[in-house]
Design an enzyme around this catalytic site. Sequence first.
Site, mmCIF file in Angstrom:
data_model
loop_
_atom_site.group_PDB
_atom_site.id
_atom_site.type_symbol
_atom_site.label_atom_id
_atom_site.label_comp_id
_atom_site.label_asym_id
_atom_site.label_seq_id
_atom_site.Cartn_x
_atom_site.Cartn_y
_atom_site.Cartn_z
ATOM 1 N N ASP A 284 34.692 28.038 37.768
ATOM 2 C CA ASP A 284 35.251 29.379 37.646
ATOM 3 C C ASP A 284 35.398 29.658 36.153
ATOM 4 O O ASP A 284 35.334 28.748 35.323
ATOM 5 C CB ASP A 284 36.602 29.485 38.379
HETATM 6 C C1 BGC Z 1 37.784 34.585 39.108
HETATM 7 C C2 BGC Z 1 36.587 34.407 40.006
HETATM 8 C C3 BGC Z 1 35.441 35.295 39.542
HETATM 9 C C4 BGC Z 1 35.139 34.976 38.102
HETATM 10 C C5 BGC Z 1 33.966 35.751 37.536
HETATM 11 C C6 BGC Z 1 37.426 34.489 37.638
HETATM 12 O O1 BGC Z 1 38.484 34.886 36.846
HETATM 13 O O2 BGC Z 1 38.758 33.616 39.435
HETATM 14 O O3 BGC Z 1 36.954 34.707 41.337
HETATM 15 O O4 BGC Z 1 34.336 35.116 40.369
HETATM 16 O O5 BGC Z 1 36.278 35.255 37.328
HETATM 17 O O6 BGC Z 1 34.248 37.084 37.350
#
Ligand code: BGC
Length: 740
Positions: A284
């Site tokens: 993530d």
């Molecule tokens: C979130 C994810 C997301 C990623 C990309 C992160 O802050 O936890 O769910 O897919 O950002 O945008």
Amino acid sequence: MAGLMMAPRMTLAKQAEAKDRIDALMARMTIEEKAGQLNLMNDPFRWRPEGVNPGDRLDSDQAQTAADIKAGRIGALFNGVGAATTRLVQDMAVRESRLGIPLLFAADIVHGLRTTFPVPLGESASWDLELAERTARAAAVEGGASGVHQTYAPMVDVARDQRWGRVVEGAGEDVLLNNLFAAARTKGFQGDDLTHWSSLLACPKHFAAYGAAESGMDYNSTDMSEVMLRSVYLPPFKAALDAGALSVMSAFNDLNGVPTSGNKWLLTDILHGEWGFAGFVVSDYTSEAELVAHGFAADGRDAARIALMAGVDMSMKSGLYLRHIPDLVASGEVPMARVDQAVRRVLMTKAALGLFDDPYRGSDVAVERRVVGSRDHLDLAREAGRKSIVMLKNEGGLLPLPKSGQRIALIGPFGADAADVFGPWSIFKDTDLAVSLEQGLRQALRDPNALTVVKGSDVEAPLPGGIEAAVAAANEADVVLLAIGESSVMSAESKSRVSIDIPAPQLALAEAVAATGKPVVVLLRNGRGMELSGAVAGADSILVTWFLGSETGHAIADVLFGDHEPTGRLPVSFPFRSGQSPFYYAHKATGRPSQPTDQEFTSKFREVPHAALYPFGHGLTYAPIDWSETRLSSQTMAWNGQIEASVTLTNGGDRDVTEVVQLYIRDRVASLTQPVRLLKAFRRVTVPAGKSVEVTMPLTFADVQFMGPDHTMIAEPGLFDVWLSASAQTGQAAQFTLLR
Ligand code: BGC
């Protein structure tokens, strides 16, 4: 090669061809180019969905990204969309980099792209899996036509604490519902043929137990038994993988002392070893870099090593893999074989998507123009919107409202609003497609002027003169619609709340409006289970309307005026008070179970029952439905056997309605204590006006099994309760004994 297992929809010949191609490529790749394939960066062209022309001047971010792509330092980009843009950027990789390996374009297409469907929690209230598959498909069509290959969805984190802001992104508190929606959405995103331009690679997230963040505070640590992990938090991931998902996102949280993005047991032993997953794991947003802040890695280099060795194949945004992999391999701290394994997983996925055959798949401006925001998709958004609405109460049959003959006051911060209808994770929405509540109601009313709209209050602050104006409007009206609740910034990532109530200024507005004595319908906007109190709880009717997306106003009008029934059921509990959090229906009994009559020395809070005001599974229709008691085909179930449970529903009204029959069980005595109720199956049934319908559902040996202390599913003979009921808090149980 594990990668060969990973593309179930590729023919064997295609797989062999892909393997040969990837072998040949890898033989030519430098370690820097390998690290580049594992490096995912955000797309600086993202805010140009209308496209860039080759002649456009690039800003410094774009110029840097372009240089990195051409040098083979980037393997994937995220959150840039648009056929023209992705085609141009793909050109840089395919034509101008040494090996010409196509980029993977990923994006957070969570509940639609330009057409926005209800937030996932709202849509899960439909308990309609086929609907979820269709909206995911439509989102994939729009995403694919905009040049995207992978979506960071579905979010399959079970969320039992409504304070957590990300409850809104998933299917709520129940394991079965999460499993089924995880599978349906995965199928919808990926379609039948992953190489087709309209198929998006699904990426179930956030692996794992992110939804169990302590106290519901986002990014917080989790600490739980392996039995809990395996019975509640892991199954939805397994369901998504079984449905074909070929990528997984690791999470931000620490699990039992080991941050999930550095957790080899989770990312390698369980995911690949036990489950045979052959896709790739992406971190993530900077979660591998955060191993340092967790106190699990000494510095960025150490973090890159730990994450890679644990099983994170692709690094999102931090750049740590690109920076450190060459040196980590040179020093022998990371074996080349592990880098090769990660690169193979990524390249095999690109092959499974057909990118080596057509790197521009989907980047077609003409198709994009035709399918994005199409009439069909908007119609689907309206259907999904109305099917997501849950009617919590309807005293005196106030709803549905007539379309004429009444003056209506629409009061509250969400009445005229068109900005907040989309909900979180709608970064690519088309704001021109928003139908506000006011617009939807005016279009439905015979006389649009029968509607007066007054804001009354801001979402979190009072509005000078707001209450006076609202009371005046209520006094002039026959019925008041109170459009209150949470805005999208109150319910999303990092938007955890200490108290899951309606903000005080809106409560004050509700009290003042109620004091006029006019009938009140609450239209709740929310991204979680909430505490309803005072005049809000006391309103005549309450509709939970979540964030319904582009067609919000039409969808609510459809139900409010009775063109369609409310058919939604709560996927989360609405506790009496915030302080009960985390409250979920499938809790344990404890040694001192609370009884409605007990006051002291039982497991409950002083002020409220150990129950929900509106339980999981609850939702009313426009007809009174009488439920018989649950009947069983036998008082015993043989080992490996099956019995049938039946209930009779009688519709005492004059409209056909849809009910959701929910099958719950309780294992009375087990070697590990079991929940007081657990959903095992459900069925949507139509009950015609004035008629009775008998519903029979099987209860199988699989349903009576639970996760045993040695982490395999087991069954134990003994007494079970069974309910076929309208919610997790209603109905009378029947009993049977499981015989060995
Ligand atoms: C979130 C994810 C997301 C990623 C990309 C992160 O802050 O936890 O769910 O897919 O950002 O945008």
